[in-house]
Write an enzyme that holds these catalytic residues in place. Structure first.
Site, mmCIF file in Angstrom:
data_model
loop_
_atom_site.group_PDB
_atom_site.id
_atom_site.type_symbol
_atom_site.label_atom_id
_atom_site.label_comp_id
_atom_site.label_asym_id
_atom_site.label_seq_id
_atom_site.Cartn_x
_atom_site.Cartn_y
_atom_site.Cartn_z
ATOM 1 N N LYS A 1 0.835 -1.211 0.000
ATOM 2 C CA LYS A 1 0.000 0.000 0.000
ATOM 3 C C LYS A 1 0.863 1.251 0.000
ATOM 4 C CE LYS A 1 0.557 1.207 4.522
ATOM 5 N NZ LYS A 1 0.865 2.522 5.103
ATOM 6 N N THR B 1 -3.635 5.838 3.515
ATOM 7 C CA THR B 1 -2.288 6.215 3.111
ATOM 8 C C THR B 1 -2.288 6.995 1.800
ATOM 9 O OG1 THR B 1 -1.524 4.173 4.159
ATOM 10 C CG2 THR B 1 0.067 5.352 2.831
#
Length: 336
Positions: free
Chosen positions: A188, A245
Site C-alpha cells: 500500500k 495512506t
C-alpha cells in the site's frame, strides 16, 4: 506487562503512549542519544510527534540490553530497512518464547522476505506477531478512534496481543493471515506513492480512485499468489490502510509522491518529508516479487520507473491509462 518499544519514531511513540495509558510498564529504546535526551527532557517527540505527551512513568534508554531485560513483550517499531540489524543486535538479550510484535511495514529488498520472516531468522527463540491497519501515529497519539488487525500463526498469541493493545479508542481484530497482513501493509505504501504523484501532477479524485482500486487488485493478486487470503486485502491491512495512506495529510508516502509529481527526485522528496518513506524501500522488492510470482502489477512497475529510472511521472501516467484493453476481473466471464 513490561514492554520495550524498539524505535522512537512517530509510530513507536504513539504506541508507547497507548500502551502506557493501558497500564503497562514502558521502556523506549532508540539508537540516537539526542532523541533519547529530547524524550527525557520534554516528555514528547518534539520533531516527529509534537504535542503528544507521554506519561512520566515511561523510561528511555540507548542501551539495548537494559531496554530488553525482563520484558514480557517487545514492539519492533524501527523503520523497515533497519529491522534486520536491530533484530540481530537484540537477539542475544531476548529470552525464549518472549513476544515480539512487529509494527513496521515493508519487504526486505535483497531477500524479498516479509519482516516477520526477517525477525524470525534473527530471533528464532521469540514468538512473533504483526500489527497493521489504517493507523496514522498523529491520530493514535490524540486517542482518535482507530482499528487495526493483529496477525499471528498461533491463535493464543494473537489474543494476548489483542488484549495488550486494545483500548476504548483503539480496536484490535485478530487474524491468522500474516502473509496477507504484511503484504498489504508494505505494498500500500508503493501505491500511495503513485497516488501522491498523481496529486502532484494536478490530477483529480477520479485518478485517485482509479489508483486505489487498481492498487487493491494488484496487491491482492500478488498476495494470493504468495499464499495470502483475499479477505485480508479487503480488510483493514489492505483496503483500509491503502485508503488512508493514499488520501491522508499525515501520509509521508503520499507527500513524497506529491513532491515527485512536482518534479523532485525521490531523495529530494524524502529529505523534505524528513522521515523514512517506506514505499521507496518496498518498491523494488514489490516488483521483484511480482516478477517472481508472474503477477502483473503495472502501478508498481511504473512507480519503480519513476523512482529509479528517471522516468517522467507525466509519461508514466499516460502509459498506465493507454495500456492494452483488458477485462476488469479475469475471473468474470460471459455466458455466451
Amino acid at each position: 506487562m513490561k514492554i520495550c518499544v524498539l524505535g522512537a519514531g512517530s509510530w513507536g511513540i504513539a504506541l508507547t503512549k497507548l500502551l502506557a495509558t493501558n497500564n503497562h510498564e514502558l521502556t523506549v529504546w532508540s539508537i540516537d542519544p539526542e532523541e533519547i535526551s529530547m524524550l527525557k527532557e520534554f516528555g514528547q517527540h518534539t520533531l516527529k510527534l509534537p504535542g503528544v505527551m507521554l506519561p512520566g512513568t515511561v523510561e528511555y534508554t540507548t542501551d539495548l540490553e537494559s531496554a530488553l531485560k525482563d520484558k514480557d513483550l517487545i514492539v519492533m517499531a524501527v523503520p523497515s530497512p533497519f529491522v534486520r540489524d536491530t533484530a540481530h543486535k537484540a537477539s542475544e538479550f531476548i529470552e525464549k518464547d518472549k513476544i515480539i510484535v512487529n509494527v513496521a511495514k515493508g519487504i526486505e529488498e535483497n531477500s524479498l522476505k516479509r519482516l516477520s520472516e526477517v525477525i524470525a531468522e534473527e530471533i528464532p527463540q521469540a514468538r512473533i506477531a504483526v500489527l497493521s491497519g489504517p493507523s496514522h501515529a498523529e491520530e493514535v497519539g490524540k486517542c482518535l478512534p482507530t482499528t487495526v488487525v493483529v496477525g499471528a500463526a498461533d491463535k493464543g498469541l494473537a489474543k494476548i496481543v489483542q488484549d495488550t493493545f486494545m483500548t476504548d479508542f483503539f480496536r484490535v481484530y485478530t487474524s491468522p493471515d500474516m502473509i496477507g497482513i504484511e503484504l498489504g501493509g508494505a505494498i500500500k505504501n508503493v501505491i500511495a506513492l503513485a497516488a501522491g504523484i498523481a496529486d502532484g501532477l494536478g490530477c483529480g479524485d477520479n485518478t485517485k480512485a482509479a489508483l486505489i482500486t487498481r492498487g487493491i487488485y494488484e496487491m491482492t493478486s500478488l498476495g494470493v499468489a504468495m499464499g495470502g487470503k483475499p479477505e485480508t486485502f479487503s480488510g483493514l491491512s489492505g483496503t483500509g490502510d491503502l485508503i488512508v495512506t493514499c488520501a491522508s495529510k499525515h501520509s509521508r508516502n503520499r507527500k513524497a509522491g506529491f513532491l515527485m509529481g512536482q518534479g523532485k527526485t525521490y531523495q529530494e522528496a524524502m529529505d523534505e518529508v524528513k522521515m523514512v518513506v517506506e514505499g521507496v524501500y518496498s518498491a523494488k522488492a514489490a516488483l521483484s516479487l511480482a516478477n517472481k510470482y508472474d503477477v502483473e502489477m503495472p502501478i508498481v512497475e511504473y512507480v519503480n520507473k519513476i523512482l529509479f529510472e528517471d522516468y517522467s511521472a507525466k509519461d508514466a501516467l499516460h502509459d498506465l491509462i493507454t495500456r492494452d484493453r483488458k477485462k476488469e476481473a479475469s475471473t468474470l466471464t460471459w455466458s455466451n
